[in-house]
Design a protein around this motif. Structure first.
Motif, PDB file in Angstrom:
ATOM      1  N   LEU A 143       0.856  -1.172   0.000  1.00 38.64           N
ATOM      2  CA  LEU A 143       0.000   0.000   0.000  1.00 38.64           C
ATOM      3  C   LEU A 143       0.897   1.229   0.000  1.00 38.64           C
ATOM      4  O   LEU A 143       1.776   1.363   0.867  1.00 38.64           O
ATOM      5  CB  LEU A 143      -0.922   0.011   1.218  1.00 38.64           C
ATOM      6  N   ASP A 144       0.714   2.135  -0.974  1.00 37.78           N
ATOM      7  CA  ASP A 144       1.578   3.314  -1.036  1.00 37.78           C
ATOM      8  C   ASP A 144       1.121   4.362  -0.030  1.00 37.78           C
ATOM      9  O   ASP A 144       0.184   4.141   0.761  1.00 37.78           O
ATOM     10  CB  ASP A 144       1.644   3.871  -2.459  1.00 37.78           C
ATOM     11  N   SER A 145       1.750   5.527  -0.048  1.00 36.85           N
ATOM     12  CA  SER A 145       1.464   6.565   0.943  1.00 36.85           C
ATOM     13  C   SER A 145       0.039   7.092   0.862  1.00 36.85           C
ATOM     14  O   SER A 145      -0.476   7.650   1.826  1.00 36.85           O
ATOM     15  CB  SER A 145       2.445   7.727   0.774  1.00 36.85           C
ATOM     16  N   SER A 146      -0.602   6.884  -0.307  1.00 34.50           N
ATOM     17  CA  SER A 146      -1.987   7.318  -0.479  1.00 34.50           C
ATOM     18  C   SER A 146      -2.985   6.197  -0.207  1.00 34.50           C
ATOM     19  O   SER A 146      -4.193   6.385  -0.357  1.00 34.50           O
ATOM     20  CB  SER A 146      -2.199   7.852  -1.902  1.00 34.50           C
ATOM     21  N   GLY A 147      -2.471   5.028   0.174  1.00 26.49           N
ATOM     22  CA  GLY A 147      -3.338   3.899   0.453  1.00 26.49           C
ATOM     23  C   GLY A 147      -3.714   3.080  -0.759  1.00 26.49           C
ATOM     24  O   GLY A 147      -4.573   2.195  -0.675  1.00 26.49           O
ATOM     25  N   ASN A 148      -3.072   3.365  -1.903  1.00 25.03           N
ATOM     26  CA  ASN A 148      -3.349   2.592  -3.104  1.00 25.03           C
ATOM     27  C   ASN A 148      -2.546   1.300  -3.111  1.00 25.03           C
ATOM     28  O   ASN A 148      -1.391   1.277  -2.656  1.00 25.03           O
ATOM     29  CB  ASN A 148      -2.986   3.402  -4.355  1.00 25.03           C
ATOM     30  N   CYS A 149      -3.142   0.246  -3.635  1.00 22.78           N
ATOM     31  CA  CYS A 149      -2.442  -1.022  -3.751  1.00 22.78           C
ATOM     32  C   CYS A 149      -1.623  -1.015  -5.025  1.00 22.78           C
ATOM     33  O   CYS A 149      -2.157  -0.801  -6.126  1.00 22.78           O
ATOM     34  CB  CYS A 149      -3.439  -2.181  -3.768  1.00 22.78           C
ATOM     35  N   VAL A 150      -0.318  -1.235  -4.888  1.00 25.13           N
ATOM     36  CA  VAL A 150       0.568  -1.213  -6.049  1.00 25.13           C
ATOM     37  C   VAL A 150       1.441  -2.466  -6.069  1.00 25.13           C
ATOM     38  O   VAL A 150       1.746  -3.049  -5.017  1.00 25.13           O
ATOM     39  CB  VAL A 150       1.471   0.044  -6.050  1.00 25.13           C
ATOM     40  N   GLU A 151       1.813  -2.864  -7.271  1.00 21.70           N
ATOM     41  CA  GLU A 151       2.751  -3.968  -7.402  1.00 21.70           C
ATOM     42  C   GLU A 151       4.119  -3.504  -6.927  1.00 21.70           C
ATOM     43  O   GLU A 151       4.616  -2.450  -7.351  1.00 21.70           O
ATOM     44  CB  GLU A 151       2.820  -4.433  -8.858  1.00 21.70           C
ATOM     45  N   GLU A 153       7.234  -4.506  -7.335  1.00 25.47           N
ATOM     46  CA  GLU A 153       8.374  -4.444  -8.249  1.00 25.47           C
ATOM     47  C   GLU A 153       8.277  -3.301  -9.244  1.00 25.47           C
ATOM     48  O   GLU A 153       9.271  -2.649  -9.566  1.00 25.47           O
ATOM     49  CB  GLU A 153       8.508  -5.767  -9.004  1.00 25.47           C
ATOM     50  N   THR A 154       7.066  -3.023  -9.758  1.00 23.56           N
ATOM     51  CA  THR A 154       6.910  -2.043 -10.837  1.00 23.56           C
ATOM     52  C   THR A 154       6.230  -0.754 -10.401  1.00 23.56           C
ATOM     53  O   THR A 154       6.303   0.253 -11.114  1.00 23.56           O
ATOM     54  CB  THR A 154       6.085  -2.648 -11.986  1.00 23.56           C
ATOM     55  N   GLY A 155       5.540  -0.770  -9.261  1.00 19.66           N
ATOM     56  CA  GLY A 155       4.784   0.394  -8.843  1.00 19.66           C
ATOM     57  C   GLY A 155       3.458   0.560  -9.562  1.00 19.66           C
ATOM     58  O   GLY A 155       2.755   1.564  -9.368  1.00 19.66           O
ATOM     59  N   ARG A 156       3.076  -0.417 -10.379  1.00 17.62           N
ATOM     60  CA  ARG A 156       1.814  -0.321 -11.123  1.00 17.62           C
ATOM     61  C   ARG A 156       0.625  -0.471 -10.171  1.00 17.62           C
ATOM     62  O   ARG A 156       0.642  -1.298  -9.239  1.00 17.62           O
ATOM     63  CB  ARG A 156       1.751  -1.385 -12.219  1.00 17.62           C
ATOM     64  N   LEU A 157      -0.406   0.315 -10.418  1.00 14.42           N
ATOM     65  CA  LEU A 157      -1.597   0.280  -9.590  1.00 14.42           C
ATOM     66  C   LEU A 157      -2.378  -1.012  -9.816  1.00 14.42           C
ATOM     67  O   LEU A 157      -2.633  -1.399 -10.961  1.00 14.42           O
ATOM     68  CB  LEU A 157      -2.492   1.476  -9.910  1.00 14.42           C
ATOM     69  N   ILE A 158      -2.743  -1.678  -8.728  1.00 14.55           N
ATOM     70  CA  ILE A 158      -3.641  -2.833  -8.792  1.00 14.55           C
ATOM     71  C   ILE A 158      -5.031  -2.285  -8.477  1.00 14.55           C
ATOM     72  O   ILE A 158      -5.401  -2.105  -7.318  1.00 14.55           O
ATOM     73  CB  ILE A 158      -3.223  -3.930  -7.791  1.00 14.55           C
ATOM     74  N   SER A 159      -5.785  -1.980  -9.515  1.00 14.39           N
ATOM     75  CA  SER A 159      -6.994  -1.181  -9.331  1.00 14.39           C
ATOM     76  C   SER A 159      -8.260  -1.998  -9.097  1.00 14.39           C
ATOM     77  O   SER A 159      -9.254  -1.453  -8.611  1.00 14.39           O
ATOM     78  CB  SER A 159      -7.203  -0.266 -10.542  1.00 14.39           C
TER      79      SER A 159
END
Length: 386
Positions: A143-151, A153-159
């Protein structure tokens, strides 16, 4: 598997349907008001995307499923595409789904410019496994600083997470809701096959933010083609706008305020849907009775009947069995089809198709095992029963 078991199965199916002619997996049945409603539509001249039957069909589906709203579309794939768009899936995103599914599930993800991630299924319901989902996320996501789930290794959003209720059997929705909530991932249900299926008393397609239902010619009810988006009323307004070429209401001008889709379901197809909905309870009762007969017939044999999950009510859209191995699966399919009884294997795993073979995946041991062993059996309603 033994010739005796195959012969018993062939004899049962032929006796059940009362014919020695070729028996398909699932043929449509029109024994209600279909002709009358279609004739009424033709007489009205409102055969395209505007008409009373469109609204009535949407209202009937919403009422039956318990969804706040429903929006009709030209087919189930179109419904799923719009569901993902409205869930916020954007180009470059990742969407977690199952490899054991029909290709439309993954195609809808690609239409959004996103990529599927394949996670294993649960053998008890053939749907996306919450444990496998959580395990994959623990290893590969943050979970990034905004609470989004990201992969990771790549930082891609898991939406989004897109489970499919395979053959009408409800997935473990409580588990999927719990895991998606923990990881801040939007749950969208591919309920294409599960009209009339309930998870702990609540209709499938009402647990996620949105869901898609299909009315293809082989589904439990059909409009020829057709699909439906299940969602809340505010989202339904947006879905209606997008699926109607993003055209703003105006007395005479053609004003479109964004790129939309011509995904509307014609009134003439909706007339079929309204008539079919009137027969849905009878269809469900007969399909459940057929499933019970298959269950009894196969008890004590080498074939494992795929039954409804615990605390669930399945529509048994397509009955299925698991064979001991790949060889016995092929043997069953060859002999039944040679005797005019249609059977078929499950779809090839999506990760084995050329356009999806390079997609990220978790361990797919259960998916692979099921794909090697599963056989679908004739499951349609008998026309003479209605």
């Amino acid at each position: 598997m033994s010739e005796v078991s195959v012969n018993r199965l062939v004899e049962f199916v032929k006796n059940y349907y009362g014919t020695n002619e070729f028996i398909p997996l699932h043929a449509p049945v029109f024994k209600g008001n279909e002709q009358a409603y279609v004739a009424n539509t033709i007489a009205s001249t409102f055969v395209s995307s505007v008409g009373a039957y469109v609204s009535r069909f949407e209202q009937d589906l919403a009422a039956y499923t318990g969804s706040e709203s429903a929006v009709a579309t030209v087919n189930g794939t179109a419904a799923l595409h719009v569901c993902l768009k409205l869930a916020g899936v954007s180009p470059g995103d990742l969407v977690i789904t199952q490899a054991l599914t029909f290709v439309a599930t993954c195609n809808a993800i690609k239409y959004c410019g996103a990529e599927p991630v394949f996670v294993d299924v649960d053998e008890t319901n053939l749907g996306l496994c919450p444990t496998a989902l959580d395990e994959w996320l623990q290893v590969h996501a943050d979970l990034d600083s905004s609470g989004n789930c990201v992969e990771r290794e790549t930082g891609r959003l898991i939406s989004a997470c897109l489970p499919m209720h395979t053959f009408g059997h409800p997935s473990n929705l409580a588990g999927l809701v719990r895991v998606c909530g923990r990881w801040n991932i939007t749950l969208v249900e591919d309920a294409a096959e599960s009209l009339g299926s309930f998870y702990k008393g609540r209709h499938t397609g009402t647990f996620g933010k949105l869901a898609a239902v299909s009315f293809n010619g082989n589904k439990i009810i059909t409009t020829g083609g057709g699909g439906m988006i299940l969602c809340d009323s505010k989202t339904a307004e947006r879905a209606k706008h997008l699926t109607t070429t993003a055209k703003k209401p105006h007395s005479f001008e053609y004003v479109h305020d964004e790129v939309g889709f011509n995904y509307r379901l014609p009134n003439i197809n909706s007339a079929l849907g309204v008539a079919q909905m009137e027969q849905l309870p009878g269809f469900l009762a007969e399909k459940r009775a057929l499933a019970a007969e298959y269950r009894q017939l196969l008890k004590g044999t080498e074939l494992q009947f795929v039954d409804e999950p615990e605390d669930c009510t399945s529509n048994f859209w397509l009955n299925a069995v698991l064979c001991p191995d790949h060889e016995s699966r092929d043997h069953l399919i060859e002999l039944t089809n040679a005797n005019s009884v249609m059977t078929r294997p499950v779809w090839q795993l999506m990760c084995d198709l050329p356009m999806y073979e390079n997609c990220t995946r978790g361990k797919l041991n259960t998916s692979r095992s099921i794909a090697q062993r599963l056989v679908n059996l004739p499951s349609g309603v008998k026309p003479d029963k209605l």
